[in-house]
Scaffold this motif. Structure first.
Motif, mmCIF file in Angstrom:
data_model
loop_
_atom_site.group_PDB
_atom_site.id
_atom_site.type_symbol
_atom_site.label_atom_id
_atom_site.label_comp_id
_atom_site.label_asym_id
_atom_site.label_seq_id
_atom_site.Cartn_x
_atom_site.Cartn_y
_atom_site.Cartn_z
ATOM 1 N N LEU A 55 12.193 -5.310 -0.215
ATOM 2 C CA LEU A 55 11.447 -4.822 -1.152
ATOM 3 C C LEU A 55 12.080 -5.094 -2.614
ATOM 4 C CD1 LEU A 55 10.005 -1.597 0.514
ATOM 5 C CD2 LEU A 55 9.008 -3.864 -0.111
ATOM 6 N N ILE A 56 13.365 -5.392 -2.387
ATOM 7 C CA ILE A 56 14.381 -5.637 -3.834
ATOM 8 C C ILE A 56 13.674 -6.548 -4.600
ATOM 9 C CG2 ILE A 56 16.491 -6.377 -4.651
ATOM 10 C CD1 ILE A 56 17.603 -5.190 -2.201
ATOM 11 N N SER A 57 13.453 -6.226 -5.852
ATOM 12 C CA SER A 57 13.043 -7.117 -6.820
ATOM 13 C C SER A 57 14.052 -8.298 -7.501
ATOM 14 C CB SER A 57 12.536 -6.310 -8.286
ATOM 15 O OG SER A 57 12.285 -7.181 -9.072
ATOM 16 N N PRO A 58 13.423 -9.399 -7.289
ATOM 17 C CA PRO A 58 14.288 -10.716 -7.654
ATOM 18 C C PRO A 58 14.644 -10.437 -9.155
ATOM 19 C CG PRO A 58 12.009 -11.484 -7.179
ATOM 20 C CD PRO A 58 12.039 -9.739 -6.668
ATOM 21 N N LYS A 59 13.972 -9.807 -9.815
ATOM 22 C CA LYS A 59 14.213 -9.665 -11.168
ATOM 23 C C LYS A 59 15.372 -8.979 -11.680
ATOM 24 C CE LYS A 59 9.474 -9.933 -13.133
ATOM 25 N NZ LYS A 59 8.384 -9.405 -13.938
ATOM 26 N N ASP A 60 15.555 -7.909 -11.094
ATOM 27 C CA ASP A 60 16.734 -7.089 -11.360
ATOM 28 C C ASP A 60 17.529 -6.504 -10.229
ATOM 29 O OD1 ASP A 60 14.925 -4.950 -10.381
ATOM 30 O OD2 ASP A 60 14.656 -4.055 -12.087
ATOM 31 N N GLY A 61 17.148 -6.844 -8.959
ATOM 32 C CA GLY A 61 18.048 -6.313 -7.696
ATOM 33 C C GLY A 61 17.808 -4.772 -7.643
ATOM 34 N N HIS A 62 16.534 -4.098 -8.159
ATOM 35 C CA HIS A 62 16.406 -2.967 -8.150
ATOM 36 C C HIS A 62 15.272 -2.468 -6.950
ATOM 37 C CE1 HIS A 62 18.667 -1.033 -11.541
ATOM 38 N NE2 HIS A 62 19.341 -1.731 -10.968
ATOM 39 N N ILE A 63 15.118 -1.571 -6.374
ATOM 40 C CA ILE A 63 14.049 -1.187 -5.692
ATOM 41 C C ILE A 63 12.986 -0.443 -6.615
ATOM 42 C CG2 ILE A 63 13.033 0.472 -4.135
ATOM 43 C CD1 ILE A 63 14.101 -1.370 -2.310
ATOM 44 N N HIS A 64 11.812 -0.715 -6.519
ATOM 45 C CA HIS A 64 10.719 0.033 -7.362
ATOM 46 C C HIS A 64 9.906 0.535 -6.596
ATOM 47 C CE1 HIS A 64 12.445 -2.041 -11.030
ATOM 48 N NE2 HIS A 64 12.777 -3.004 -9.976
ATOM 49 N N THR A 65 9.799 1.670 -6.247
ATOM 50 C CA THR A 65 8.762 2.470 -5.328
ATOM 51 C C THR A 65 7.650 2.725 -6.340
ATOM 52 O OG1 THR A 65 8.406 4.314 -3.813
ATOM 53 C CG2 THR A 65 9.573 4.651 -5.991
ATOM 54 N N SER A 66 6.398 2.820 -5.890
ATOM 55 C CA SER A 66 5.252 3.249 -6.330
ATOM 56 C C SER A 66 4.708 4.596 -6.340
ATOM 57 C CB SER A 66 4.065 2.167 -6.426
ATOM 58 O OG SER A 66 3.082 2.331 -6.943
ATOM 59 N N PHE A 67 4.800 5.345 -7.456
ATOM 60 C CA PHE A 67 4.200 6.895 -7.050
ATOM 61 C C PHE A 67 2.730 6.831 -7.662
ATOM 62 C CE2 PHE A 67 8.703 7.218 -8.324
ATOM 63 C CZ PHE A 67 9.155 7.844 -7.306
ATOM 64 N N SER A 68 2.139 7.654 -6.727
ATOM 65 C CA SER A 68 0.676 7.959 -6.645
ATOM 66 C C SER A 68 0.251 9.306 -7.061
ATOM 67 C CB SER A 68 0.022 7.525 -5.551
ATOM 68 O OG SER A 68 -1.460 7.930 -5.473
ATOM 69 N N GLN A 69 -0.444 9.553 -8.138
ATOM 70 C CA GLN A 69 -0.878 10.522 -8.717
ATOM 71 C C GLN A 69 -2.189 11.017 -7.927
ATOM 72 O OE1 GLN A 69 -0.045 9.292 -12.859
ATOM 73 N NE2 GLN A 69 -0.390 11.503 -13.380
ATOM 74 N N THR A 70 -2.678 10.165 -7.387
ATOM 75 C CA THR A 70 -4.058 10.556 -6.881
ATOM 76 C C THR A 70 -4.399 10.577 -5.263
ATOM 77 O OG1 THR A 70 -4.694 8.045 -6.881
ATOM 78 C CG2 THR A 70 -5.162 9.518 -8.695
ATOM 79 N N THR A 71 -3.126 10.962 -4.501
ATOM 80 C CA THR A 71 -3.253 10.738 -3.006
ATOM 81 C C THR A 71 -3.122 12.237 -2.446
ATOM 82 O OG1 THR A 71 -1.946 9.084 -3.219
ATOM 83 C CG2 THR A 71 -1.993 10.111 -1.079
ATOM 84 N N ALA A 72 -2.433 13.161 -2.876
ATOM 85 C CA ALA A 72 -2.321 14.597 -2.066
ATOM 86 C C ALA A 72 -3.256 15.457 -2.736
ATOM 87 C CB ALA A 72 -0.940 14.903 -1.925
ATOM 88 N N ALA A 73 -4.100 16.096 -2.069
ATOM 89 C CA ALA A 73 -4.952 17.007 -2.426
ATOM 90 C C ALA A 73 -4.228 18.364 -3.297
ATOM 91 C CB ALA A 73 -5.860 17.607 -1.405
ATOM 92 N N THR A 74 -2.834 18.600 -2.972
ATOM 93 C CA THR A 74 -2.358 19.731 -3.617
ATOM 94 C C THR A 74 -1.593 19.257 -4.845
ATOM 95 O OG1 THR A 74 -0.449 18.973 -2.260
ATOM 96 C CG2 THR A 74 -1.804 20.568 -1.335
ATOM 97 N N GLY A 75 -1.863 18.086 -4.992
ATOM 98 C CA GLY A 75 -1.184 17.685 -6.416
ATOM 99 C C GLY A 75 0.198 17.038 -6.240
#
Length: 893
Positions: free
Chosen positions: A612-632
């Motif tokens: 999952l490491i990006s070849p662009k910068d060698g970093h991991i870029h997790t993706s955050f979702s605001q529309t998954t958990a009903a509690t917010g």
């Protein structure tokens, strides 16, 4: 193409009821799960298949002509549950309001009606039987197909033969010979499906079998010979009657718009939100998924700089526009722009191809250069579906949208948090009555799918411009609801600023030490070998550790363990709850838990993380979702950082592979006992508030109360039990679960809970008030105005209702805590962008924020982070943030 869909409505009802067993109810406590499931199944069918004609066919209660042939026909079936019976009439009412023709006959079953209608109309129109019932497969011909909507399977004659081993014309004979236990059809004893197929292959059909009985031997011959009358009778039962006396014309089944106002009142009574049936209300048939007013001829293809300059002149006078990028990758970090779509109120949407492989076009760099002044205008408004993706793609080119941003997906989530999906296709169906062009329509599927850059720009125009226009129109509708429903402040001051923050965090990413990760993986794999050896030694033999059946046999049969023994259809349950009960007394169970944890860490994190490491910068870029958990609460994926276990040493080791750049620390800032502090604030319980105001140990205080001890007499085991109660109360823990959690009797656990509420009496009052509010309003609210519907709160189903009660109490607390950390993130990022805080926010996990801070700036940065997070909200108790630092995440927290 005209299509008549014959829907087995009775089958739909039972599938809906047993498929949605959550105990949904309306505010009067009437069960609605079958009604809810039925209408969703029907909506999905109409949306995906767009029939022009529909017949809804139902069974009637009581005997039919088959009971005269065999009085025990279906005699083995239980009566429908009471909770289902009371939903029959509302379902019939729903069908009536949807304007579908219902067909029933007191002397015949739904199968016979479907057979008769199929026979009557198959020469006039394409006929599709909607059912998964194998009985109906006998009706399949080249003109009549069967569609199982639950399995998304379409059956023609070839598919019937592949599925059941015989063609449609032999299905009734197959069932007659083998019998059908669901309908109590006897058949021939001892003849199963495999035997029947062999007999048919050898002799052709039932008459052929009986004409050649002398070629059979033994019990098989005897069973067939002695039960010929029974087989003949069974054939009369299995054969569908296709001459039911009905008087319908094809026009009777034409798709008609629903009775809109009555349907709206019905939905309100059922506590349903409006859906695609309302969006399609103005259509004359389900085939008209794209309404006439959706005029693709308005869309413009912008292929040169002069045309783009003219578009920009139009946009200067319009303060709001929708934007959508077509790109090379769904991963925004790796995505490159292929085309840009723009739509605005009162204008004709445009598609600007910038990197297609064919056709004239404006190149991506030039297009972005020309659009740059609009992007940089702080007074503009930009609408998108999942605006974070657009922000991230622009960040790849060093650009920002500096104006106000809007998001149709997030607006939908806030308004309809329990909706199944918030994607653009679904929102378009619901709010616009419009079926959008699908990506697969242009690019194909699977291995044959082509990159979007290879799509002809003329075709890409309609697809891209449609995305932008749909997002704009949907948001304009939702924007009004946000205001009227009092959710505009949550949307505007919390979720939209947060989208910008998350885009920044994701784009920056976090550094991963792959060498360290490989070492950890090697260590865990070595430990797994040792754990396997111990398990085999304890079991007295080697076996497949990943086979739950073999494990169950070892534990409960060969080793004779009896505690926590639970028999299942396939053996014995060996899930985590069972093993956790066994672990204190049986070392093998503890070792299996260790084995499973390490195996999961290797497969879920240690192996995939480097990929999952990006070849662009060698970093991991997790993706955050605001529309998954009903509690917010935020969720993350690729990787899912929320699920990295931190209670075990093995899980904590993985955190040590997340590191800071050279010359910096990773800094962890974690809210302390945030949910308990919100509990104190919301309940205003004097004793609970006082504990936090004076900085005393809440778990020790609770332990002293429930055990009747002085604070200095509280031991570690007392505190652990108290901690389980403190957090368990938030999640609705009862005496039974607590007794299991802390290893005491039910009576003792109940005494502890009673003592807890005696110590903090206003907690019970808060719970009662929360439940009263939920029962009245149908939802609960967080401290910051977020709403979560609690649809089962008045259910007559005990399990569903108690589950809803737990969710109501928990959602206010957990949701408020989730909103708080979002506010903190916004305020901290503002300080970073203003230059007051020298740091980069890199991760968010539950109640924790992770930063990368230059070592020289650590002390002032840590103080300011702590100050901002603790001041993010004004509660009746102090907020406490614990800050730690290290070269890696494991050291920092």
């Amino acid at each position: 193409m005209p299509k008549l869909y014959l829907i087995d409505g009775s089958s739909y009802i039972f599938r809906a009821f047993y498929g949605i067993r959550s105990g949904l109810s309306n505010r009067q406590g009437q069960p609605t799960n079958a009604v809810f499931g039925f209408k969703n199944m029907l909506l999905s069918l109409l949306r995906d298949h767009q029939p022009t004609h529909v017949a809804m066919v139902f069974d009637t209660p009581g005997p039919c002509f088959r009971n005269q042939i065999y009085d025990l026909y279906k005699a083995n079936r239980d009566a429908p549950p009471e909770e289902l019976k009371v939903q029959f009439e509302p379902i019939f009412e729903l069908v009536e309001l949807l304007n579908f023709t219902q067909v029933k006959h007191p002397d015949y079953e739904a199968d016979d009606i479907i057979g008769t209608l199929a026979q009557q109309f198959r020469g006039d129109i394409e006929v599709v039987i909607v059912s998964g019932d194998k009985d109906l497969a006998q009706l399949v011909t080249n003109e009549v197909h069967m569609f199982d909507s639950m399995k998304d399977m379409d059956y023609g004659p070839a598919e019937v033969r592949e599925k059941w081993g015989v063609g449609p014309e032999m299905i009734d004979q197959l069932l007659a010979l083998t019998g059908d236990s669901s309908d109590n059809i006897p058949g021939a004893p001892g003849i199963g499906p495999k035997t029947a197929l062999k007999l048919f292959e050898q002799f052709g059909d039932i008459p052929g079998i009986y004409a050649n009985l002398d070629q059979l031997k033994g019990k098989q011959k005897e069973n067939l010979e002695n039960n010929k009358a029974q087989v003949d009778m069974s054939l009369k039962l299995t054969r569908i009657c296709c001459d039911v006396p009905l008087d319908y014309s094809l026009e009777d089944f034409s798709f008609r718009p629903p009775k809109l106002e009555e349907l709206r009142a019905f939905y309100q009574h059922m506590n349903f939100r409006e859906d695609g049936f309302f969006a399609h209300a103005e259509s004359t048939s389900a085939a008209e998924a794209r309404p006439d007013e959706w005029d693709y001829s308005r869309y413009r293809l912008i292929t040169d700089e002069a045309a783009l300059a003219a578009v920009l002149e139009e946009l200067k006078a319009i303060p709001r526009a929708a934007i959508d990028f077509e790109t090379t990758n769904i991963d925004a970090i790796e995505a490159e722009i292929v085309g840009i779509s723009l739509a605005w109120p009162g204008g004709d949407p445009v598609y600007i191809p910038t990197a297609h492989e064919t056709g004239p076009q404006v190149g991506t760099p030039k297009a972005l250069e020309l659009l740059g002044p609009l992007f940089a205008d702080p007074n503009r408004e930009w609408v998108a579906q999942n605006v974070k993706y657009e922000l991230l793609v622009l960040a790849n080119y060093g650009l920002k949208l500096k104006g106000r941003i809007h998001d149709s997906m997030i607006a939908s989530f806030i308004l309809d948090v329990d909706a199944h999906r918030h994607n653009l296709d679904e929102l378009s169906r619901i709010h616009l009555g419009h079926e959008m062009i699908h990506f697969e329509d242009l690019c194909g599927k699977g291995k044959k799918q082509i990159p979007f850059a290879q799509v002809d720009p003329e075709k890409a125009r309609d697809y891209g411009a449609e995305d932008a226009e749909a997002a704009l129109l949907i948001f304009e509708k939702l924007e009004k609801r946000l205001v009227t429903e009092g959710l505009d402040e949550l949307y505007g001051t919390l979720e939209m600023p947060l989208a910008r923050v998350l885009a920044t965090i994701e784009h920056q990413g976090v550094l991963l030490d792959t060498d360290r990760l490989e070492l950890i993986k090697g260590d865990l794999q070595g430990e797994l070998v040792e754990i396997e050896r111990k398990i085999y030694e304890l079991a007295g033999k080697e076996f497949n550790l990943n086979s739950t059946q073999q494990l169950g046999q070892i534990l409960f049969e060969e080793m004779g363990i009896t505690d926590a023994k639970k028999k299942t259809k396939t053996g014995y349950s060996t899930d985590a709850s069972v093993l956790e009960q066994l672990a204190p007394q049986h070392e093998i169970a503890a070792q299996i838990l260790e084995y499973r944890e390490r195996t999961k860490l290797v497969s879920t994190y240690l192996t995939p993380l480097p990929e999952l490491i990006s070849p662009k910068d060698g970093h991991i870029h997790t993706s955050f979702s605001q529309t998954t958990a009903a509690t917010g609460r935020l969720a993350s994926k690729n990787p899912n950082l929320q699920n990295i276990p931190i209670r075990s040493s093995a899980g904590r080791r993985i955190r040590t592979a997340f590191v800071a750049d050279q010359g910096s620390y990773l800094v962890s800032a974690d809210y302390s006992q945030i949910e308990l502090r919100f509990l104190a604030h919301l309940t205003e319980d004097p004793a609970l508030v006082e504990v936090f105001k004076t900085g005393r140990d809440i778990h020790a205080e609770t332990a002293a109360a429930i055990y009747g001890l002085k604070p200095d007499q509280v031991a570690a085991e007392h505190r652990r039990a108290a901690k389980a109660i403190n957090f368990g109360i938030i999640y609705g823990m009862g005496a039974f679960r607590l007794s299991k959690e802390i290893g005491v009797s039910n009576a003792e656990a109940k005494r502890f809970i009673d003592a807890y509420f005696a110590r903090y009496p206003k907690i019970q009052s808060y719970m009662d008030e929360t439940l009263d509010f939920a029962r009245d309003k149908g939802y609960v609210e967080t401290l910051f105005g977020r709403r979560r519907p609690i649809r089962e709160i008045n259910s007559k189903n005990h399990m569903a209702r108690t589950g809803a009660e737990r969710a109501a109490i928990n959602s206010r607390i957990q949701g408020s805590a989730a909103d708080l950390i979002k506010l903190a993130m916004i305020q901290v990022q503002e300080a970073i962008e203003a230059g007051r805080l020298k740091a980069r926010m890199t991760l968010q996990v539950h109640d924790e924020l992770v930063f990368e801070v230059p070592k020289a700036a650590y002390d002032p940065a840590a103080r300011l982070i702590k100050q901002l997070m603790e001041g993010a909200a004004d509660l009746k108790v102090p907020l406490i943030v614990e800050v730690g630092k290290g070269d890696n995440w494991g050291e920092a927290h």
